[in-house]
Every structure is written in C-alpha cells, then in structure tokens.
Scaffold this motif. Structure first.
Motif, short mmCIF file in Angstrom:
data_model
loop_
_atom_site.label_atom_id
_atom_site.label_comp_id
_atom_site.label_asym_id
_atom_site.label_seq_id
_atom_site.Cartn_x
_atom_site.Cartn_y
_atom_site.Cartn_z
N LEU A 206 0.85 -1.19 0.00
CA LEU A 206 0.00 0.00 0.00
C LEU A 206 0.89 1.25 0.00
O LEU A 206 2.04 1.18 0.42
N PRO A 207 0.39 2.42 -0.44
CA PRO A 207 -0.96 2.65 -0.95
C PRO A 207 -1.15 2.19 -2.39
O PRO A 207 -0.19 2.02 -3.13
N ILE A 208 -2.42 2.01 -2.77
CA ILE A 208 -2.80 1.59 -4.12
C ILE A 208 -3.76 2.65 -4.66
O ILE A 208 -4.67 3.09 -3.96
N LYS A 209 -3.56 3.06 -5.90
CA LYS A 209 -4.40 4.07 -6.53
C LYS A 209 -5.03 3.49 -7.79
O LYS A 209 -4.43 2.64 -8.47
N PHE A 210 -6.23 3.99 -8.13
CA PHE A 210 -6.96 3.51 -9.30
C PHE A 210 -7.32 4.70 -10.19
O PHE A 210 -7.71 5.76 -9.70
N LEU A 211 -7.17 4.50 -11.50
CA LEU A 211 -7.57 5.51 -12.47
C LEU A 211 -8.32 4.83 -13.61
O LEU A 211 -7.93 3.73 -14.03
N PRO A 212 -9.35 5.48 -14.16
CA PRO A 212 -10.03 4.90 -15.32
C PRO A 212 -9.13 4.90 -16.55
O PRO A 212 -8.22 5.73 -16.67
N ILE A 213 -9.40 4.01 -17.49
CA ILE A 213 -8.59 3.92 -18.70
C ILE A 213 -8.56 5.23 -19.46
O ILE A 213 -7.55 5.61 -20.06
N GLY A 214 -9.66 5.98 -19.42
CA GLY A 214 -9.73 7.23 -20.18
C GLY A 214 -9.19 8.44 -19.45
O GLY A 214 -9.47 9.58 -19.87
N CYS A 215 -8.41 8.26 -18.40
CA CYS A 215 -7.89 9.40 -17.64
C CYS A 215 -6.94 10.23 -18.50
O CYS A 215 -6.37 9.74 -19.48
N SER A 216 -6.76 11.47 -18.12
CA SER A 216 -5.84 12.34 -18.86
C SER A 216 -4.39 12.01 -18.49
O SER A 216 -4.12 11.38 -17.47
#
Length: 259
Positions: free
Chosen positions: A144-154
């Motif tokens: 940790l830490p773990i972060k998530f971003l959508p595929i379409g992020c900038s």
C-alpha cells in the motif's frame, strides 16, 4: 487598446481646437464623476465626456476634435496626456497570468522537462479492461498505498498519481502484507485472474535515470515475466516528461488481444 489607439492617431493627424463649457456632470456606479460637454462645428452639435474631478457645471473646458470627423473628440487634458492604456494593460496582463497559471496547473509537468526525483522510487502499474492500478513498491515488495484511475484518464492525472506512488515508495511506512491481503486491496479476485487479464509495467528511478520495464505472458501461462527486450530507459536531465508518460501508457496498451 487597438480602437483607442486608432481613435487617438486619427485625431492627432488632423486636430482642431475649440472651447466650450461643461453642460452636465453624471455618475455611473462608483467610477467617479463624468463631465459632459457639447460643441458646435458648422452648425452641427457634437457631444463628449470624460472622468474628471474638481469641475462644476458651467466651467470652461478646451476640446480637441478631428477636423474631418468631429464626433472623434476629447478634452485637451486627454489629448496632451496621450492614449492611456494603464488599466487596460493591467487587466490584460492579469488575464494572461491567470491563463498561464491555469495551464500549468492542468498540465503541471506533463509537457515540461522531468521533475527532480530524489532517492530511488518504484511503482508497479497494471492495466485491466477498465482501469489502471498503481501499486507502491518498497524496494522489491509491492504494498500500500494503491491508486486507481479509469482507462480514459488524462495524461496529467496519470502523472499526478504516478508521482504520488513514487513519493510513497520513498517516504511512506512499509507494513508487510500477505499476497491475499494485497490482491484484495487491489480489488481483484486472484493473482491468476489479474495476470490473465492485464498488462503491467514496473517504473523505477534514481536521481539520474528512469526505467520502464514491461511484462509479458509467462511461457507456462501461469503468470507474467519481465520483457527486457521492450524495456525503455530515460535520462532525467534531458528526457521529456510527456514522452515518459506516453511511453508508459503505450507499453501498457500492448497485448490487449491477450486480455
């Protein structure tokens, strides 16, 4: 500024002088008094006005007008002071500064040279069908830490998250997690499922270089191996941060058919 300059230049190229009296004094909001005057040229009456203090109705005032276009006129005070761009220039300068600030805030370091990175940071990134998963790596151990971003992020969002994970790997506190706890924190059902339905890269840096090491499907079909043939290295003092982000996402996009 453009139209004010044209008006002044036209007037100064063909000026005529006259005198008149202040016919009225008005107010608009808190901008101060505005004196109004009238004058006559060849039987036609023209009007003018300016912001000014210390005058009363009936006071004499000098006026300069354009000989071939008396509608273009101003008081002698304005004429001999020249065109005044002070407030307009300040407004334009403030707008430019604000626009530059917003541009830098949105793009941050994305289009600039690489930021100064201290120590030796690491980050693992997995790309699933729906999102990127950023995992902090302390030395060689994911945690940790773990972060998530959508595929379409900038690209800017991608960079900001990457920098957060780099920072955590250098300054965060390491607490050992079991593999089952870690995969649960990554919101995946199992490591086997993650390996079968994702691509991954390991980014690691020291103060001078940054390396992107992608993965490939293991020959036994049970996991991921390092793909050293596609690894990319950047010298941080000359590299473009934009190229680093673009290259990282491109490596993660490879082998989509396998997923």
């Amino acid at each position: 500024m453009y139209f004010q300059n044209r008006k002044y230049n036209a007037l100064s190229a063909n000026p005529e002088h006259t005198s008149t009296v202040i016919s009225n004094i008005g107010y608009i909001g808190n901008s101060g008094p505005i004196i109004h005057y009238k004058f006559t040229v060849n039987g036609v009456t023209y009007k003018g006005g300016m912001h000014a203090n210390g005058f009363a109705v009936g006071d004499s005032i000098g006026v300069v007008y354009q000989k071939d276009n008396p509608e273009n006129n101003m008081t002698v005070f304005e004429y001999y002071d020249g065109p005044s761009y002070g407030s307009v220039a300040i407004f334009v300068l403030a707008a430019i500064i604000l626009a530059l600030y917003r541009w830098r805030k949105i793009n941050r370091k994305y289009n600039d040279s690489c930021p100064e990175l201290d120590g030796s940071g690491r980050c693992s990134i997995y790309r699933t069908d729906k999102e990127y998963i950023f995992v902090t790596v302390y030395n060689v151990t994911a945690n940790l830490p773990i972060k998530f971003l959508p595929i379409g992020c900038s690209n800017g969002e991608f960079e900001n998250t990457l920098m957060e994970i780099f920072h955590a790997s250098l300054h965060g506190k390491y607490v050992e997690l079991k593999n089952a706890e870690l995969i649960k924190a990554m919101k995946q059902r199992s490591w086997r499922q993650l390996y079968q339905h994702s691509t991954g890269v390991l980014l690691k840096h020291d103060s001078r270089t940054l390396e992107i090491l992608p993965t490939r499907k293991a020959t036994d079909g049970k996991g991921l191996d390092w793909d050293y043939d596609r690894a990319i290295s950047f010298e941080l003092d000359t590299a473009s941060w934009k190229n680093i982000i673009t290259s990282t996402r491109k490596l993660l996009n490879n082998n989509e058919a396998d997923r």
